[in-house]
Motif scaffolding. Structure first.
Motif, PDB file in Angstrom:
ATOM      1  N   VAL A 279       0.834  -1.200   0.000  1.00  0.00           N
ATOM      2  CA  VAL A 279       0.000   0.000   0.000  1.00  0.00           C
ATOM      3  C   VAL A 279       0.870   1.251   0.000  1.00  0.00           C
ATOM      4  N   THR A 280       0.277   2.355  -0.416  1.00  0.00           N
ATOM      5  CA  THR A 280       0.955   3.649  -0.348  1.00  0.00           C
ATOM      6  C   THR A 280       1.396   3.926   1.085  1.00  0.00           C
ATOM      7  N   ARG A 281       2.616   4.431   1.233  1.00  0.00           N
ATOM      8  CA  ARG A 281       3.127   4.709   2.576  1.00  0.00           C
ATOM      9  C   ARG A 281       2.252   5.740   3.284  1.00  0.00           C
ATOM     10  N   VAL A 282       2.123   5.559   4.592  1.00  0.00           N
ATOM     11  CA  VAL A 282       1.210   6.397   5.357  1.00  0.00           C
ATOM     12  C   VAL A 282       1.603   7.867   5.286  1.00  0.00           C
ATOM     13  N   ALA A 283       2.901   8.173   5.227  1.00  0.00           N
ATOM     14  CA  ALA A 283       3.323   9.568   5.149  1.00  0.00           C
ATOM     15  C   ALA A 283       2.917  10.202   3.821  1.00  0.00           C
ATOM     16  N   SER A 284       2.756   9.400   2.782  1.00  0.00           N
ATOM     17  CA  SER A 284       2.266   9.903   1.492  1.00  0.00           C
ATOM     18  C   SER A 284       0.741   9.894   1.439  1.00  0.00           C
ATOM     19  N   ARG A 285       0.145   8.963   2.126  1.00  0.00           N
ATOM     20  CA  ARG A 285      -1.309   8.829   2.095  1.00  0.00           C
ATOM     21  C   ARG A 285      -1.998   9.988   2.824  1.00  0.00           C
ATOM     22  N   LEU A 286      -1.422  10.443   3.914  1.00  0.00           N
ATOM     23  CA  LEU A 286      -2.046  11.487   4.717  1.00  0.00           C
ATOM     24  C   LEU A 286      -1.887  12.843   4.040  1.00  0.00           C
ATOM     25  N   THR A 287      -2.960  13.613   4.005  1.00  0.00           N
ATOM     26  CA  THR A 287      -2.910  14.928   3.375  1.00  0.00           C
ATOM     27  C   THR A 287      -2.320  15.987   4.292  1.00  0.00           C
ATOM     28  N   ASP A 288      -2.275  15.742   5.585  1.00  0.00           N
ATOM     29  CA  ASP A 288      -1.684  16.660   6.562  1.00  0.00           C
ATOM     30  C   ASP A 288      -0.637  15.873   7.341  1.00  0.00           C
ATOM     31  N   GLU A 289       0.634  16.223   7.171  1.00  0.00           N
ATOM     32  CA  GLU A 289       1.703  15.434   7.788  1.00  0.00           C
ATOM     33  C   GLU A 289       1.644  15.460   9.306  1.00  0.00           C
ATOM     34  N   ARG A 290       0.959  16.447   9.886  1.00  0.00           N
ATOM     35  CA  ARG A 290       0.818  16.488  11.345  1.00  0.00           C
ATOM     36  C   ARG A 290       0.026  15.300  11.868  1.00  0.00           C
ATOM     37  N   HIS A 291      -0.769  14.700  11.011  1.00  0.00           N
ATOM     38  CA  HIS A 291      -1.649  13.620  11.450  1.00  0.00           C
ATOM     39  C   HIS A 291      -0.968  12.256  11.467  1.00  0.00           C
ATOM     40  N   LEU A 292       0.297  12.209  11.085  1.00  0.00           N
ATOM     41  CA  LEU A 292       1.033  10.956  11.207  1.00  0.00           C
ATOM     42  C   LEU A 292       1.080  10.503  12.664  1.00  0.00           C
ATOM     43  N   ALA A 293       1.220  11.452  13.569  1.00  0.00           N
ATOM     44  CA  ALA A 293       1.237  11.117  14.997  1.00  0.00           C
ATOM     45  C   ALA A 293      -0.095  10.529  15.448  1.00  0.00           C
ATOM     46  N   HIS A 294      -1.194  11.055  14.941  1.00  0.00           N
ATOM     47  CA  HIS A 294      -2.504  10.530  15.320  1.00  0.00           C
ATOM     48  C   HIS A 294      -2.678   9.097  14.827  1.00  0.00           C
ATOM     49  N   ALA A 295      -2.251   8.856  13.572  1.00  0.00           N
ATOM     50  CA  ALA A 295      -2.363   7.504  13.025  1.00  0.00           C
ATOM     51  C   ALA A 295      -1.581   6.512  13.869  1.00  0.00           C
ATOM     52  N   LEU A 296      -0.382   6.890  14.263  1.00  0.00           N
ATOM     53  CA  LEU A 296       0.449   5.989  15.048  1.00  0.00           C
ATOM     54  C   LEU A 296      -0.105   5.807  16.455  1.00  0.00           C
ATOM     55  N   ALA A 297      -0.634   6.874  17.031  1.00  0.00           N
ATOM     56  CA  ALA A 297      -1.223   6.764  18.370  1.00  0.00           C
ATOM     57  C   ALA A 297      -2.385   5.787  18.368  1.00  0.00           C
ATOM     58  N   ILE A 298      -3.200   5.818  17.318  1.00  0.00           N
ATOM     59  CA  ILE A 298      -4.317   4.878  17.228  1.00  0.00           C
ATOM     60  C   ILE A 298      -3.787   3.451  17.109  1.00  0.00           C
ATOM     61  N   LEU A 299      -2.870   3.240  16.157  1.00  0.00           N
ATOM     62  CA  LEU A 299      -2.333   1.897  15.928  1.00  0.00           C
ATOM     63  C   LEU A 299      -1.796   1.277  17.205  1.00  0.00           C
ATOM     64  N   LEU A 300      -1.084   2.057  17.996  1.00  0.00           N
ATOM     65  CA  LEU A 300      -0.352   1.498  19.138  1.00  0.00           C
ATOM     66  C   LEU A 300      -1.115   1.569  20.453  1.00  0.00           C
ATOM     67  N   THR A 301      -2.391   1.974  20.404  1.00  0.00           N
ATOM     68  CA  THR A 301      -3.196   1.929  21.628  1.00  0.00           C
ATOM     69  C   THR A 301      -4.431   1.046  21.498  1.00  0.00           C
ATOM     70  N   VAL A 302      -4.693   0.501  20.318  1.00  0.00           N
ATOM     71  CA  VAL A 302      -5.851  -0.386  20.192  1.00  0.00           C
ATOM     72  C   VAL A 302      -5.389  -1.839  20.192  1.00  0.00           C
ATOM     73  N   GLY A 303      -6.326  -2.746  20.418  1.00  0.00           N
ATOM     74  CA  GLY A 303      -6.006  -4.162  20.472  1.00  0.00           C
ATOM     75  C   GLY A 303      -5.475  -4.678  19.149  1.00  0.00           C
ATOM     76  N   GLY A 304      -4.687  -5.751  19.233  1.00  0.00           N
ATOM     77  CA  GLY A 304      -4.126  -6.366  18.041  1.00  0.00           C
ATOM     78  C   GLY A 304      -2.635  -6.571  18.175  1.00  0.00           C
ATOM     79  N   THR A 305      -2.031  -7.088  17.121  1.00  0.00           N
ATOM     80  CA  THR A 305      -0.585  -7.305  17.047  1.00  0.00           C
ATOM     81  C   THR A 305      -0.033  -6.320  16.025  1.00  0.00           C
ATOM     82  N   PRO A 306       0.609  -5.236  16.469  1.00  0.00           N
ATOM     83  CA  PRO A 306       1.001  -4.177  15.538  1.00  0.00           C
ATOM     84  C   PRO A 306       2.212  -4.562  14.693  1.00  0.00           C
ATOM     85  N   SER A 307       2.246  -3.998  13.482  1.00  0.00           N
ATOM     86  CA  SER A 307       3.363  -4.171  12.571  1.00  0.00           C
ATOM     87  C   SER A 307       3.737  -2.812  11.998  1.00  0.00           C
TER      88      SER A 307
END
Length: 437
Positions: A279-307
């Motif tokens: 898939v397209t890299r998340v830093a390219s996918r996001l239209t506002d680079e400030r939101h990279l932190a939000h994406a990562l915060a969600i990934l690493l605080t919800v259930g699952g096995t992160p990659s």
């Protein structure tokens, strides 16, 4: 599922691209490229990963997913000795290793298919494939064959064949015996569930601690896990909801996806991600680079096995395109050592370290559920809990300061916010925070 998976966090690498061995078809002179990965293992540990998830490493014709020998390391990467050395180096550091298993299809150059082309319907491996022969077959005439999603270079296996089943069991066990810890099952969705249900119990009988995760894009995840007996599937629904809700400034989409995610967690712990080799890299996918932190915060605080896909932790850019070689931009070569990385990615690397560190200190997050506390287009607060432990995550993607209602919190664990007793967090524009209760 093995207990160690509860603590797993993968750093995913696409080896052929990473070491610059693709698109070359022949081995290059000099040290075998697979050995270059050893120089990055300490980097993975510094990031906070507990395992290395490898893309295809087996002999193939081009990109690794057109395999011609499941029991041989791709000569463009190296050989068995190089694989053993990588496993040993990972073991010394406490890193697990996940392999990429392509068992839906093979390349046209696979010996089993070559035998079909050369010998016709009488070939001993003809039952491996879904073939349609002309009524008056003669040598040199190819049969029609099922392929993978219209790609004629990828010859689909016939999963009704007992020979195919035996082959896959033998391959999976072979590399687990060589030191791998599990398998990502490529295109698992394209394979009948009953095939996996016949294969995977045999693998687990020999390797009960193996982690077996299927690539599934959409559909009924829970039904697929139950029917196939995989430990988990890839959580593409959550991946899409994360970047889409941030781009559209619509947290209602993410809230819906988190509710769905809770239902999955009742049955299994999905493999979660915001980027991978497809898939397209998340830093390219996001239209506002400030939101990279939000994406990562969600990934690493919800259930699952992160990659974490290698390079995303450095804010690498890359857009996947729907064309021949359209994946190349998201599968680039890396320098020989981490010391040669450009400095521009260091803040993103530090952000990953901060949130991965939080994740590793709270292993209960692996099966935790989320409960939305406050929801607006540009603000979201959710509580994540396993029933006894709790964290609060607050996100603001608006361009104004936001005072958000939260359950009573004790201290800030990550991000930046002002705790305003008794039950409020103040976030700056594009701010985020994780707090303890």
């Amino acid at each position: 599922m093995a207990e160690w998976v509860r603590h797993a966090l993968w750093w995913q690498v696409y080896p052929l691209g990473f070491v610059g061995a693709y698109p070359a078809r022949e081995p290059q002179p000099g040290p075998h490229p697979l050995r270059r990965l050893e120089a990055w293992l300490d980097y993975a540990i510094e990031l906070g990963a507990s395992g290395l998830a490898l893309g295809p490493v087996f002999a193939s014709e081009t990109h690794g997913y057109d395999i011609v020998d499941h029991l041989r390391i791709d000569p463009r990467l190296g050989d068995d000795a190089d694989f053993d050395a990588l496993i040993a180096a990972a073991r010394r550091r406490g890193l697990r290793v996940l392999l990429d298993g392509v068992f839906n299809h093979v390349g046209r150059g696979h010996p089993a298919f070559r035998a079909v082309l050369e010998q016709g319907p009488a070939a001993p491996t003809a039952s491996w494939f879904r073939l349609t022969w002309p009524q008056q077959w003669q040598p040199g005439v190819e049969p029609q064959y099922a392929d993978f999603e219209g790609h004629g270079a990828l010859v689909a296996l016939d999963h009704r064949s007992s020979d195919v089943r035996s082959h896959v069991v033998a391959v999976m066990n072979h590399w687990l015996e060589r030191g791998a810890d599990g398998w990502r099952l490529d295109a698992a969705y394209a394979v009948p569930q009953e095939f996996w249900a016949g294969v995977l119990p045999q693998v687990r009988a020999a390797h009960p601690d193996a982690y077996l995760v299927g690539e599934v894009l959409h559909g009924d995840y829970v039904e697929f896990v139950h029917g196939s007996t995989v430990d988990a599937v890839t959580q593409y629904e959550l991946w899409k909801a994360i970047w889409s809700s941030l781009n559209e400034r619509n947290f209602f989409e993410l809230s819906w996806a988190l509710d769905r995610h809770n239902t999955f967690l009742e049955a299994f712990a999905p493999l979660t991600f915001v980027g991978n080799h497809d898939v397209t890299r998340v830093a390219s996918r996001l239209t506002d680079e400030r939101h990279l932190a939000h994406a990562l915060a969600i990934l690493l605080t919800v259930g699952g096995t992160p990659s974490i896909y290698a390079g995303d932790e450095q804010a690498f850019r890359g857009v996947k395109e729907d064309r021949n070689a359209g994946d190349d931009a998201v599968r680039p070569p890396f320098p020989a050592t981490p010391a040669e990385l450009a400095p521009f990615g260091r803040p993103t690397f530090a952000l990953h370290q901060e949130l991965i560190g939080l994740r590793r200190r709270h292993p209960w997050l692996h099966r935790a559920r989320t409960r939305v506390v406050h929801l607006a287009n540009e603000q979201l607060v959710y509580e994540v809990s396993d029933g006894s432990e709790r964290l609060v995550v607050a996100l603001n993607i608006g361009d104004a300061t936001a005072d958000l209602p939260v359950p009573q919190v004790r201290e800030l664990l990550a991000g930046a916010a002002e705790i305003r007793p008794p039950a409020q967090l103040r976030l700056e524009p594009a701010g985020w925070a994780v707090a303890s209760r």
